[in-house]
Design a protein around this motif. Structure first.
Motif, mmCIF file in Angstrom:
data_model
loop_
_atom_site.group_PDB
_atom_site.id
_atom_site.type_symbol
_atom_site.label_atom_id
_atom_site.label_comp_id
_atom_site.label_asym_id
_atom_site.label_seq_id
_atom_site.Cartn_x
_atom_site.Cartn_y
_atom_site.Cartn_z
ATOM 1 N N VAL A 53 -21.939 -6.033 22.774
ATOM 2 C CA VAL A 53 -21.093 -7.130 22.394
ATOM 3 C C VAL A 53 -20.831 -8.118 23.695
ATOM 4 O O VAL A 53 -20.420 -9.332 23.169
ATOM 5 C CB VAL A 53 -19.432 -6.538 21.921
ATOM 6 C CG1 VAL A 53 -18.980 -5.553 23.060
ATOM 7 C CG2 VAL A 53 -18.555 -7.423 21.348
ATOM 8 N N SER A 54 -20.938 -7.827 24.874
ATOM 9 C CA SER A 54 -20.691 -8.811 25.991
ATOM 10 C C SER A 54 -21.769 -9.393 26.462
ATOM 11 O O SER A 54 -22.224 -9.909 27.501
ATOM 12 C CB SER A 54 -19.958 -8.103 26.660
ATOM 13 O OG SER A 54 -20.729 -6.896 27.355
ATOM 14 N N SER A 74 -20.008 -2.082 17.054
ATOM 15 C CA SER A 74 -18.793 -2.429 16.220
ATOM 16 C C SER A 74 -19.246 -3.767 15.148
ATOM 17 O O SER A 74 -20.484 -3.854 15.336
ATOM 18 C CB SER A 74 -17.939 -3.157 17.282
ATOM 19 O OG SER A 74 -18.679 -4.089 17.905
ATOM 20 N N ASP A 75 -18.253 -4.001 14.177
ATOM 21 C CA ASP A 75 -18.577 -4.953 13.313
ATOM 22 C C ASP A 75 -18.879 -6.200 14.009
ATOM 23 O O ASP A 75 -19.605 -7.171 13.665
ATOM 24 C CB ASP A 75 -17.483 -5.044 12.708
ATOM 25 C CG ASP A 75 -16.894 -4.129 11.569
ATOM 26 O OD1 ASP A 75 -17.975 -3.349 11.342
ATOM 27 O OD2 ASP A 75 -15.906 -3.806 11.089
ATOM 28 N N GLY A 76 -18.464 -6.686 15.153
ATOM 29 C CA GLY A 76 -18.517 -7.844 16.073
ATOM 30 C C GLY A 76 -20.097 -7.735 16.468
ATOM 31 O O GLY A 76 -20.705 -8.868 16.419
ATOM 32 N N THR A 77 -20.474 -6.568 16.789
ATOM 33 C CA THR A 77 -21.688 -6.525 17.520
ATOM 34 C C THR A 77 -22.930 -6.656 16.370
ATOM 35 O O THR A 77 -23.888 -7.276 16.447
ATOM 36 C CB THR A 77 -22.026 -5.199 18.066
ATOM 37 O OG1 THR A 77 -21.016 -4.927 19.235
ATOM 38 C CG2 THR A 77 -23.648 -5.139 18.744
ATOM 39 N N ARG A 79 -22.354 -8.437 13.486
ATOM 40 C CA ARG A 79 -22.636 -9.812 13.460
ATOM 41 C C ARG A 79 -23.368 -10.664 14.391
ATOM 42 O O ARG A 79 -23.898 -11.522 14.001
ATOM 43 C CB ARG A 79 -21.121 -10.395 13.058
ATOM 44 C CG ARG A 79 -20.341 -10.043 11.964
ATOM 45 C CD ARG A 79 -19.229 -11.026 11.955
ATOM 46 N NE ARG A 79 -18.091 -10.598 12.893
ATOM 47 C CZ ARG A 79 -17.188 -9.645 12.910
ATOM 48 N NH1 ARG A 79 -16.905 -8.788 11.794
ATOM 49 N NH2 ARG A 79 -16.279 -9.484 13.915
ATOM 50 N N LYS A 80 -23.287 -10.350 15.556
ATOM 51 C CA LYS A 80 -24.032 -10.828 16.650
ATOM 52 C C LYS A 80 -25.480 -10.425 16.487
ATOM 53 O O LYS A 80 -26.320 -11.404 16.810
ATOM 54 C CB LYS A 80 -23.350 -10.135 18.020
ATOM 55 C CG LYS A 80 -23.798 -10.738 19.165
ATOM 56 C CD LYS A 80 -23.121 -10.486 20.397
ATOM 57 C CE LYS A 80 -23.669 -11.026 21.863
ATOM 58 N NZ LYS A 80 -22.883 -10.571 22.960
#
Length: 251
Positions: A53-54, A74-77, A79-80
């Motif tokens: 994520v980072s 995660s959901d954020g990752t 999407r990334k």
């Protein structure tokens, strides 16, 4: 064609990344690292799922995903990773990673579900004590199967056809009507050696085993099996080199 012709394809430097961590298969991530770093001599980054994520993914040309459930992403990752492919990156994934990619809409081709595969086996007339025998038939401990290649596809360049590979997990694709994405499929008479239930043999026959999809500007290379198996399965390891140097530039 002549040297310097416009027909030559410019190959950019490759910068691979392997996703690692508790929810990936440690043996398979190690096999990927060994092939890239030791066999091909390419410096390879390994990053645990929680650190993605980072991370600036644009620095990497290819992301490799070994077998694993990938529950910790995660959901954020998610999407990334989807954005990474859409903007021109390439994901090379195998086995259960395909299920995760499909559920996150990064891979359009649909692997057969556990429920669908379970329905292949009839339980009519079985007693309580027959459960262990059923589970044994439903598992693939390790069988050699034969793939029929599309020899014109860049991912299969230089490979023998048909291609024997090791299969040790019940992963397969449903048939697809999308043209030009299937690089290899299981042969009709696919079992070369070992044991595999007849139900699986009928279900896997003539279904895709290697798919290369386009998503935006990027590509997803989807493999239903581990073509490196313990780094002793030398006949099919070139698929990964082809994915590095021919995808997305030769497609």
């Amino acid at each position: 064609m002549d040297l310097g012709s416009d027909d030559f394809i410019k190959v950019k430097p490759v910068t691979p990344l392997i996703i690692t961590g508790a929810d990936t298969n440690a043996s398979e991530t190690g096999q990927l690292w060994y092939f890239l770093d030791k066999t091909l001599g390419i410096p390879t980054t390994m990053v645990n799922t929680e650190r993605l994520v980072s991370l600036d993914l644009s620095a990497y040309s290819h992301i490799f995903m070994a077998d694993g459930p990938y529950h910790l992403i995660s959901d954020g990752t998610s999407r990334k990773l989807g954005k990474y492919v859409s903007e021109g990156g390439t994901i090379v994934a195998q086995k259960r990673a395909l299920v995760w990619l499909n559920k996150r809409n990064i891979l359009n081709s649909e692997p057969k579900s556990k429920r669908e595969l379970a329905k292949l086996f009839s339980t009519t007339g079985m007693k309580f004590g027959d459960q262990s025998k059923l589970k044994a038939r439903q598992s693939i401990g390790g069988a050699i199967v034969s793939l029929k290649l599309d020899s014109t596809h860049p991912v299969t360049f230089g490979l023998p056809n048909p291609l024997p590979v090791m299969k040790n997990r019940e992963i397969s694709f449903n048939l697809t009507s999308t043209p030009f994405i299937v690089a290899a499929e299981y042969e009709n008479d696919l079992l070369v050696s070992g044991f595999m239930a007849k139900e699986y043999q009928r279900s896997f026959a003539n279904t895709p085993a290697m798919i290369v999809e386009t998503k935006g500007k990027g590509k997803v290379v989807a493999l239903t099996d581990n073509l490196l198996f313990r780094n002793i399965w030398l006949g099919s390891e070139k698929v990964y080199a082809n994915a590095l140097y021919f995808v997305p530039w030769a497609l």
